[in-house]
Scaffold this active site. Structure first.
Site, PDB file in Angstrom:
ATOM      1  N   HIS A  49       0.870  -1.184   0.000  1.00  0.00           N
ATOM      2  CA  HIS A  49       0.000   0.000   0.000  1.00  0.00           C
ATOM      3  C   HIS A  49       0.906   1.234   0.000  1.00  0.00           C
ATOM      4  CE1 HIS A  49      -3.702   2.218   1.071  1.00  0.00           C
ATOM      5  NE2 HIS A  49      -2.956   2.906   1.943  1.00  0.00           N
ATOM      6  N   MET A  53       0.122  11.802  -0.944  1.00  0.00           N
ATOM      7  CA  MET A  53      -0.632  12.893  -0.302  1.00  0.00           C
ATOM      8  C   MET A  53      -0.353  14.227  -0.969  1.00  0.00           C
ATOM      9  SD  MET A  53       0.277  12.098   3.646  1.00  0.00           S
ATOM     10  CE  MET A  53       0.164  10.439   4.329  1.00  0.00           C
ATOM     11  N   HIS A  83      -2.847   4.644  -2.898  1.00  0.00           N
ATOM     12  CA  HIS A  83      -3.888   5.408  -2.218  1.00  0.00           C
ATOM     13  C   HIS A  83      -3.631   6.899  -2.441  1.00  0.00           C
ATOM     14  CE1 HIS A  83      -5.691   6.428   2.059  1.00  0.00           C
ATOM     15  NE2 HIS A  83      -6.349   7.017   1.067  1.00  0.00           N
ATOM     16  N   MET A 154     -11.627   4.291   5.519  1.00  0.00           N
ATOM     17  CA  MET A 154     -10.577   4.831   6.400  1.00  0.00           C
ATOM     18  C   MET A 154     -11.014   4.668   7.854  1.00  0.00           C
ATOM     19  SD  MET A 154      -8.091   5.767   4.499  1.00  0.00           S
ATOM     20  CE  MET A 154      -7.063   6.402   5.836  1.00  0.00           C
ATOM     21  N   GLY A 159      -3.618  11.097   6.625  1.00  0.00           N
ATOM     22  CA  GLY A 159      -2.517  12.070   6.668  1.00  0.00           C
ATOM     23  C   GLY A 159      -1.284  11.548   7.395  1.00  0.00           C
ATOM     24  N   GLY A 161       0.588   8.095   9.698  1.00  0.00           N
ATOM     25  CA  GLY A 161       0.576   6.757  10.256  1.00  0.00           C
ATOM     26  C   GLY A 161       0.551   6.842  11.780  1.00  0.00           C
ATOM     27  N   GLY A 189      -5.644   2.289   8.708  1.00  0.00           N
ATOM     28  CA  GLY A 189      -5.458   3.206   9.832  1.00  0.00           C
ATOM     29  C   GLY A 189      -5.661   2.525  11.166  1.00  0.00           C
TER      30      GLY A 189
HETATM   31  C1  DX5 Z   1      -2.919   7.266   6.664  1.00  0.00           C
HETATM   32  C2  DX5 Z   1      -2.508   6.343   5.559  1.00  0.00           C
HETATM   33  C3  DX5 Z   1      -2.236   4.966   6.021  1.00  0.00           C
HETATM   34  C4  DX5 Z   1      -1.114   4.831   7.030  1.00  0.00           C
HETATM   35  C5  DX5 Z   1      -1.605   3.852   8.045  1.00  0.00           C
HETATM   36  O1  DX5 Z   1      -3.315   8.468   6.142  1.00  0.00           O
HETATM   37  O2  DX5 Z   1      -3.495   6.277   4.557  1.00  0.00           O
HETATM   38  O3  DX5 Z   1      -2.041   4.055   4.948  1.00  0.00           O
HETATM   39  O4  DX5 Z   1       0.089   4.370   6.489  1.00  0.00           O
HETATM   40  O5  DX5 Z   1      -0.696   3.801   9.064  1.00  0.00           O
HETATM   41  P1  DX5 Z   1      -0.954   2.996  10.401  1.00  0.00           P
HETATM   42  O6  DX5 Z   1      -1.160   1.557  10.022  1.00  0.00           O
HETATM   43  O7  DX5 Z   1       0.300   3.223  11.172  1.00  0.00           O
HETATM   44  O8  DX5 Z   1      -2.162   3.583  11.060  1.00  0.00           O
HETATM   45 ZN    ZN Z   2      -3.369   4.628   3.061  1.00  0.00          ZN
END
Ligand code: DX5
Ligand code: ZN
Length: 239
Positions: A49, A53, A83, A154, A159, A161, A189
């Site tokens: 994935h 952004m 994404h 989501m 935005g 992790g 997420g």
């Molecule tokens: C957040 C991203 C996610 C992110 C998830 O905006 O779209 O793909 O990498 O991270 P985790 O698994 O740490 O919540």
């Molecule tokens: Zn993502």
């Protein structure tokens, strides 16, 4: 994960779906992206994935098309699930197709013609997918359900992790699964060993996980453990 060409009609005789695990590159150690991508591939990930952004759509900036091309170069057999957290994803479809994106996810909240953009993604040979933010009602997806291969629900505000899982978002996965027994339904997420079980119970068959998976010394063992959770869901094929 199905290719657009292999799309099959939904039926209420629920097919056995495979539980798929997608490490999110945003959770990788950026000082060693090449070996991190190889680590995910070797650990049995079903896809990578890759979060793209723009700072209008989310309060952050991440990767661009070159990172998709890097993933294709380093681990060509690992499906690239891209994404797009972008206000105008429609301006970049050709760039991501050229870079090797295989599934292209756009947000239903994006500032473009959603139907037309989905059609262009498919015409470029990629699987079209639609993403819904925590603050958007699931009904917003309804007009597009027959034209996408995958829905990403989501479970954090996009935005960053490492955020906390919003469990209320799983109501959307339940709503979608009740209407589309064989569609790919993904969450992204805050996914870890505990929240993964909740998502699977809500009908999800694809789990994105960034900070949790990349923090594992033995990612293969953790992916195997997550896949074993499919045993608890009758609609998923057994691990
Ligand atoms: C957040 C991203 C996610 C992110 C998830 O905006 O779209 O793909 O990498 O991270 P985790 O698994 O740490 O919540
Ligand atoms: Zn993502």
């Amino acid at each position: 994960m199905r290719h657009a060409a292999a799309r099959r009609p939904d039926t209420f005789n629920t097919p056995q779906m495979k539980l798929e695990i997608l490490p999110s590159l945003l959770g990788a150690y950026f000082g060693a992206l090449e070996s991190e991508i190889k680590r995910a591939a070797a650990a049995g990930a079903d896809a990578l994935h890759i979060d793209i952004m723009d700072p209008h759509f989310v309060p952050n900036i991440s990767f661009g098309p070159d990172f998709v091309a890097l993933a294709r170069h380093v681990a060509p057999a690992l499906h690239r699930n891209v994404h797009l957290m972008m206000s105008r994803p429609d301006l970049f479809l050709e760039s991501f197709a050229k870079a090797g994106a295989q599934t292209l996810q756009i947000h239903v909240e994006a500032d473009c013609d959603i139907s037309e953009t989905i059609g262009r993604i498919a015409a470029l040979g990629m699987r079209p997918a639609l993403v819904v933010n925590p603050d958007t009602g699931v009904e917003a997806l309804e007009p597009y359900l027959d034209s996408v291969d995958e829905i990403l629900v989501m479970t954090v505000r996009p935005g960053y992790g490492g955020q906390k899982f919003i469990s209320g978002c799983l109501e959307k996965a339940k709503w979608l699964r009740a209407r589309r027994p064989s569609m790919d339904i993904m969450v992204d997420g805050g996914i870890n060993g505990g929240t993964a079980s909740q998502a699977i119970a809500a009908g999800v068959n694809q789990l994105v996980s960034g900070s949790y998976l990349f923090a594992q010394a033995d990612m293969a063992a953790e992916i195997a453990r997550l896949k074993a959770l499919a045993a608890a869901a009758p609609s998923l094929s057994q691990p």
